[in-house]
Write an enzyme that holds these catalytic residues in place. Structure first.
Site, PDB file in Angstrom:
ATOM      1  N   LYS A  80      55.249  54.158  33.235  1.00 53.76           N
ATOM      2  CA  LYS A  80      54.208  54.894  33.957  1.00 53.76           C
ATOM      3  C   LYS A  80      52.862  54.200  33.779  1.00 53.76           C
ATOM      4  CE  LYS A  80      53.203  58.001  30.069  1.00 53.76           C
ATOM      5  NZ  LYS A  80      53.084  59.403  29.614  1.00 53.76           N
ATOM      6  N   ARG A 128      52.705  72.177  27.635  1.00 50.68           N
ATOM      7  CA  ARG A 128      52.243  71.387  28.779  1.00 50.68           C
ATOM      8  C   ARG A 128      53.258  71.604  29.884  1.00 50.68           C
ATOM      9  NH1 ARG A 128      51.122  65.130  27.472  1.00 50.68           N
ATOM     10  NH2 ARG A 128      53.341  65.043  27.943  1.00 50.68           N
ATOM     11  N   TYR A 134      21.158  47.233  27.370  1.00 50.16           N
ATOM     12  CA  TYR A 134      20.441  48.454  27.739  1.00 50.16           C
ATOM     13  C   TYR A 134      20.037  49.288  26.521  1.00 50.16           C
ATOM     14  CZ  TYR A 134      22.080  47.610  32.516  1.00 50.16           C
ATOM     15  OH  TYR A 134      22.322  47.073  33.749  1.00 50.16           O
ATOM     16  N   MET A 139      28.494  47.567  32.490  1.00 51.33           N
ATOM     17  CA  MET A 139      29.586  47.685  33.451  1.00 51.33           C
ATOM     18  C   MET A 139      30.432  46.421  33.547  1.00 51.33           C
ATOM     19  SD  MET A 139      29.466  48.691  37.505  1.00 51.33           S
ATOM     20  CE  MET A 139      28.826  50.330  37.201  1.00 51.33           C
TER      21      MET A 139
END
Length: 392
Positions: free
Chosen positions: A39, A140, A274, A322
């Site tokens: 998956k 779940r 940053y 990013m």
């Protein structure tokens, strides 16, 4: 310079390591069959190449979460048993039935949809293969014990009409990565009770399965007919408490590397990235690593994420951005284009997946599955070794 060397970044996937991991896990499976869970695009490693390699190493089943993942495996030419378990109303039941995919059912709405789809399927003479999922305590997916008799009764009624074939009974652990947790014994007992009830009502499953990767490694009493190995197949430990990959007899499959984009001299006190959460303590050199959170590098690892550059493990200096982050090279001057290894098997002293998990306060599963599509997967050892080979 070859094509691989010129890449901005790459995730190198060692399929020989994956095959060796599958063989090692099969040895731990107490004679049970092994489902290779692919998956989330093979936990970020590439579902189709990893599924093929797992089959070569003896995995008899493939597992996915969504039906679309399962259908993609069929479209790629993968045969044999495939199971998928994460369904929502209106899902592609008919397509899954016609592709001979085992589908999981946890509730009455799902059973009724699959029965209706079986009636409409082009291959009307072939029943839908259905596996009933029990909620033994994870809370779940799965059918609650109180609702189990109704689900089993209606599934058996559908089976008697020829619409479906109940091929499996299964559930999933909540705490198998915590050896000795009382929930493990409680879930095992609940699963045995729910299987016994279904079999008393006439269900004859081909497979009963409960064990995920950590249970495969630590709970042989939970192996039943089939184990579902996900993260361990990729050479990542399911939990630090269980041991390192090497201690578990596994080898990491993915190596994540990038080419250093820039090396430059800066004075003391120079802010980096940053917010200037890092300032150089002295005159130094900075290296620009051209991957960031858009590539799956966790921003939460800012100031902590490790990377091997020039034979030394450095730490992300300041914020991960990013598309890039910076390391303080301490005056070293590797050439632009030099390799920066974020994680790998450790052969060269590079960090591992768990080092990044610790730096980002998360788990190894997230580190590998979040590596984005901008990072090309480069497959090595694609050809299976001759029968009897041991791999790495």
């Amino acid at each position: 310079m070859n094509e691989t060397a010129s890449l901005r970044a790459r995730a190198e996937i060692d399929l020989a390591a994956l095959r060796a991991n599958v063989r090692a896990l099969r040895e731990r499976a107490s004679g049970a069959q092994l489902m290779a869970v692919v998956k989330s695009d093979g936990y970020g490693h590439g579902a189709v190449p990893c599924a093929r390699a797992a089959r070569e190493a003896g995995a008899t089943w493939l597992g996915t979460a969504t039906p679309h993942e399962a259908l993609a495996l069929r479209a790629a030419g993968l045969d044999g048993r495939i199971m998928c378990w994460l369904w929502t109303p209106g899902g592609p039941w008919r397509e899954a039935i016609e592709a001979d995919i085992d589908v999981s059912v946890s509730a009455m709405w799902a059973l009724r949809e699959v029965v209706a789809a079986a009636a409409a399927a082009a291959a009307a003479d072939r029943p839908a293969r259905v596996q009933l999922k029990a909620d033994t305590g994870l809370g779940r997916g799965g059918c609650q014990p109180a609702d189990w008799p109704e689900l089993v009764a209606e599934a058996r009624a559908a089976e008697r009409t020829g619409a479906i074939r109940i091929t499996g009974l299964w559930s999933h652990f909540a705490c198998a990565d915590e050896p000795g947790h009382p929930a493990n014994a409680a879930q095992l007992a609940a699963f045995r009770d729910m299987v016994a009830y279904a079999e008393k009502e006439g269900v004859e499953p081909e497979v009963r399965h409960l064990a995920n990767s950590p249970a495969t490694l630590t709970l042989p009493e939970a192996h039943f007919d089939l184990v579902r190995t996900g993260i361990a197949m990729y050479g990542v430990s399911p939990a630090p408490e269980l041991g390192t990959p090497a201690e578990l007899g596994l080898r990491p499959v993915m190596t994540l590397a990038a080419a250093v984009a820039l090396v430059k001299d800066v004075p003391a006190g120079h802010g980096v990235s940053y917010g200037h959460h890092y300032a150089t303590p002295a005159e130094t050199t900075l290296g620009l690593i051209p991957v960031g959170y858009a590539d799956g590098i966790p921003r939460h690892a800012s100031g902590r994420g490790p990377v091997l550059v020039g034979g030394t493990v450095r730490t992300a200096a300041g914020r991960v951005a990013m598309d890039q982050f910076v390391v303080d090279l301490g005056g070293d001057r590797p050439e632009a284009g030099a390799e920066a290894v974020l994680f790998g098997p450790g052969d060269r002293g590079e960090p591992g997946v768990e080092d990044w998990a610790v730096a980002a306060d998360t788990i190894g599963y997230e580190i590998v599955t979040r590596i984005g599509s901008r990072v090309p997967r480069v497959y090595v050892n694609e050809t299976a070794e001759p029968s009897g080979g041991t791999g790495p």
